[in-house]
Design a protein around this motif. Structure first.
Motif, PDB file in Angstrom:
ATOM      1  N   LEU A  14       4.394  -4.616 -12.951  1.00 22.16           N
ATOM      2  CA  LEU A  14       3.342  -3.796 -12.341  1.00 22.16           C
ATOM      3  C   LEU A  14       3.344  -2.409 -12.978  1.00 22.16           C
ATOM      4  O   LEU A  14       4.407  -1.888 -13.321  1.00 22.16           O
ATOM      5  CB  LEU A  14       3.567  -3.654 -10.835  1.00 22.16           C
ATOM      6  CG  LEU A  14       3.500  -4.927 -10.002  1.00 22.16           C
ATOM      7  CD1 LEU A  14       3.797  -4.612  -8.532  1.00 22.16           C
ATOM      8  CD2 LEU A  14       2.144  -5.586 -10.132  1.00 22.16           C
ATOM      9  N   THR A  15       2.154  -1.842 -13.115  1.00 20.02           N
ATOM     10  CA  THR A  15       2.072  -0.455 -13.590  1.00 20.02           C
ATOM     11  C   THR A  15       1.491   0.432 -12.495  1.00 20.02           C
ATOM     12  O   THR A  15       1.089   1.554 -12.753  1.00 20.02           O
ATOM     13  CB  THR A  15       1.216  -0.363 -14.877  1.00 20.02           C
ATOM     14  OG1 THR A  15      -0.070  -0.913 -14.623  1.00 20.02           O
ATOM     15  CG2 THR A  15       1.878  -1.096 -16.032  1.00 20.02           C
ATOM     16  N   VAL A  16       1.422  -0.119 -11.275  1.00 16.30           N
ATOM     17  CA  VAL A  16       0.974   0.620 -10.088  1.00 16.30           C
ATOM     18  C   VAL A  16       1.981   0.343  -8.979  1.00 16.30           C
ATOM     19  O   VAL A  16       2.780  -0.599  -9.084  1.00 16.30           O
ATOM     20  CB  VAL A  16      -0.446   0.165  -9.651  1.00 16.30           C
ATOM     21  CG1 VAL A  16      -1.483   0.482 -10.723  1.00 16.30           C
ATOM     22  CG2 VAL A  16      -0.477  -1.290  -9.269  1.00 16.30           C
ATOM     23  N   PRO A  17       1.969   1.123  -7.895  1.00 17.28           N
ATOM     24  CA  PRO A  17       2.900   0.845  -6.783  1.00 17.28           C
ATOM     25  C   PRO A  17       2.670  -0.561  -6.203  1.00 17.28           C
ATOM     26  O   PRO A  17       1.542  -1.059  -6.181  1.00 17.28           O
ATOM     27  CB  PRO A  17       2.561   1.920  -5.746  1.00 17.28           C
ATOM     28  CG  PRO A  17       1.925   3.026  -6.545  1.00 17.28           C
ATOM     29  CD  PRO A  17       1.198   2.351  -7.670  1.00 17.28           C
ATOM     30  N   GLU A  18       3.769  -1.201  -5.722  1.00 16.05           N
ATOM     31  CA  GLU A  18       3.691  -2.555  -5.170  1.00 16.05           C
ATOM     32  C   GLU A  18       2.713  -2.663  -4.014  1.00 16.05           C
ATOM     33  O   GLU A  18       2.107  -3.703  -3.796  1.00 16.05           O
ATOM     34  CB  GLU A  18       5.077  -3.025  -4.690  1.00 16.05           C
ATOM     35  CG  GLU A  18       5.999  -3.410  -5.805  1.00 16.05           C
ATOM     36  CD  GLU A  18       7.290  -4.046  -5.284  1.00 16.05           C
ATOM     37  OE1 GLU A  18       7.360  -4.406  -4.086  1.00 16.05           O
ATOM     38  OE2 GLU A  18       8.219  -4.196  -6.095  1.00 16.05           O
ATOM     39  N   ASN A  19       2.530  -1.566  -3.243  1.00 19.32           N
ATOM     40  CA  ASN A  19       1.659  -1.622  -2.067  1.00 19.32           C
ATOM     41  C   ASN A  19       0.182  -1.379  -2.407  1.00 19.32           C
ATOM     42  O   ASN A  19      -0.655  -1.239  -1.524  1.00 19.32           O
ATOM     43  CB  ASN A  19       2.137  -0.641  -0.992  1.00 19.32           C
ATOM     44  CG  ASN A  19       2.079   0.808  -1.452  1.00 19.32           C
ATOM     45  OD1 ASN A  19       1.798   1.091  -2.612  1.00 19.32           O
ATOM     46  ND2 ASN A  19       2.354   1.725  -0.534  1.00 19.32           N
ATOM     47  N   THR A  20      -0.169  -1.357  -3.704  1.00 19.36           N
ATOM     48  CA  THR A  20      -1.569  -1.205  -4.108  1.00 19.36           C
ATOM     49  C   THR A  20      -2.328  -2.460  -3.699  1.00 19.36           C
ATOM     50  O   THR A  20      -1.924  -3.574  -4.052  1.00 19.36           O
ATOM     51  CB  THR A  20      -1.681  -1.006  -5.637  1.00 19.36           C
ATOM     52  OG1 THR A  20      -0.926   0.151  -5.998  1.00 19.36           O
ATOM     53  CG2 THR A  20      -3.123  -0.842  -6.072  1.00 19.36           C
ATOM     54  N   GLU A  21      -3.412  -2.273  -2.914  1.00 10.74           N
ATOM     55  CA  GLU A  21      -4.193  -3.427  -2.461  1.00 10.74           C
ATOM     56  C   GLU A  21      -5.146  -3.887  -3.553  1.00 10.74           C
ATOM     57  O   GLU A  21      -5.766  -3.075  -4.241  1.00 10.74           O
ATOM     58  CB  GLU A  21      -4.976  -3.081  -1.188  1.00 10.74           C
ATOM     59  CG  GLU A  21      -4.101  -2.999   0.029  1.00 10.74           C
ATOM     60  CD  GLU A  21      -4.896  -2.917   1.329  1.00 10.74           C
ATOM     61  OE1 GLU A  21      -6.107  -3.236   1.338  1.00 10.74           O
ATOM     62  OE2 GLU A  21      -4.289  -2.541   2.344  1.00 10.74           O
ATOM     63  N   GLY A  31       2.329  -6.301  -5.081  1.00  7.98           N
ATOM     64  CA  GLY A  31       3.692  -6.807  -4.918  1.00  7.98           C
ATOM     65  C   GLY A  31       3.700  -8.231  -4.375  1.00  7.98           C
ATOM     66  O   GLY A  31       4.443  -9.092  -4.863  1.00  7.98           O
ATOM     67  N   ARG A  32       2.853  -8.488  -3.370  1.00 10.48           N
ATOM     68  CA  ARG A  32       2.791  -9.841  -2.799  1.00 10.48           C
ATOM     69  C   ARG A  32       2.269 -10.828  -3.843  1.00 10.48           C
ATOM     70  O   ARG A  32       2.766 -11.952  -3.948  1.00 10.48           O
ATOM     71  CB  ARG A  32       1.904  -9.847  -1.559  1.00 10.48           C
ATOM     72  CG  ARG A  32       1.774 -11.229  -0.981  1.00 10.48           C
ATOM     73  CD  ARG A  32       1.129 -11.259   0.371  1.00 10.48           C
ATOM     74  NE  ARG A  32       0.704 -12.636   0.663  1.00 10.48           N
ATOM     75  CZ  ARG A  32      -0.290 -12.933   1.455  1.00 10.48           C
ATOM     76  NH1 ARG A  32      -0.980 -11.979   2.042  1.00 10.48           N
ATOM     77  NH2 ARG A  32      -0.614 -14.192   1.666  1.00 10.48           N
ATOM     78  N   THR A  56      -6.179  -4.313 -11.784  1.00  8.80           N
ATOM     79  CA  THR A  56      -5.785  -3.465 -10.661  1.00  8.80           C
ATOM     80  C   THR A  56      -4.275  -3.258 -10.639  1.00  8.80           C
ATOM     81  O   THR A  56      -3.801  -2.140 -10.445  1.00  8.80           O
ATOM     82  CB  THR A  56      -6.226  -4.115  -9.322  1.00  8.80           C
ATOM     83  OG1 THR A  56      -7.647  -4.247  -9.328  1.00  8.80           O
ATOM     84  CG2 THR A  56      -5.785  -3.282  -8.132  1.00  8.80           C
ATOM     85  N   CYS A  57      -3.521  -4.333 -10.851  1.00 10.25           N
ATOM     86  CA  CYS A  57      -2.074  -4.278 -10.650  1.00 10.25           C
ATOM     87  C   CYS A  57      -1.275  -3.864 -11.887  1.00 10.25           C
ATOM     88  O   CYS A  57      -0.185  -3.313 -11.755  1.00 10.25           O
ATOM     89  CB  CYS A  57      -1.581  -5.634 -10.166  1.00 10.25           C
ATOM     90  SG  CYS A  57      -2.259  -6.087  -8.553  1.00 10.25           S
TER      91      CYS A  57
END
Length: 175
Positions: A14-21, A31-32, A56-57
């Motif tokens: 990931l290049t964004v936070p895990e909690n990015t929707e 993350g999910r 996005t992710c």
């Protein structure tokens, strides 16, 4: 039995936070999705849908690009300007020779770009301008349309018939 191959979504992580929707997924986070990908078969529809979320992710971070060379007067210098003086005893022709030896954005390159208005003014003035939005166009048109009363001049009064109308038809039998 064929060997299971997990979905290779965001293979670089990931290049964004895990909690990015992820948009339009009802709140599924990146993350999910990464956790689910470990249990999803490579090449299937579900894996392909997950890969649609890579923008996005794990949007590609610009790789360390090769530094580009200084671009001065990219469309050339008109012959009549070739010997014009610029700075430090240099001419416009010298810019074309020296610029590629510099890196784009460094101080020397930026100083060379300051000579573009002398050496290649047609490039310096060719900066893109913003295209007006539809609303601006409508506003502009509405502001320039004259009032209808100013455009339409009243016609002279209609002529008055000189013969009185008759009750008889003028075409067909007259009995």
């Amino acid at each position: 039995a064929p060997e299971f191959s997990a979905c290779s979504v965001c293979s670089g992580g990931l290049t964004v936070p895990e909690n990015t929707e992820i948009p339009n997924t009802g709140g599924i986070t990146c993350g999910r999705m990464m956790d689910d990908a470990k249990e999803t078969e490579e090449g299937g529809n579900r894996c392909n849908q997950m890969k649609n979320s890579e923008g996005t992710c794990c949007p590609e971070t610009p790789a360390a690009e090769e530094p580009s060379t200084c671009s001065v007067c990219p469309n050339g210098i008109p012959m009549e300007n070739i010997d014009l003086p610029t700075v430090a005893g240099k001419t416009c022709k010298d810019l074309l020779v020296d610029a590629p030896k510099q890196l784009e954005g460094n101080n020397v390159c930026n100083a060379m770009k300051n000579s573009e208005d002398v050496c290649c003014p047609f490039v310096a003035t060719a900066t893109p301008t913003a295209v007006p939005t539809t609303v601006e166009v409508i506003t502009t048109i509405a502001a320039t349309v004259p009032d209808v009363a100013d455009v339409i001049t009243p016609s002279p009064t209609a002529p008055v018939p000189t013969a009185p109308p008759t009750n008889k038809p003028t075409i067909g039998p007259t009995s």
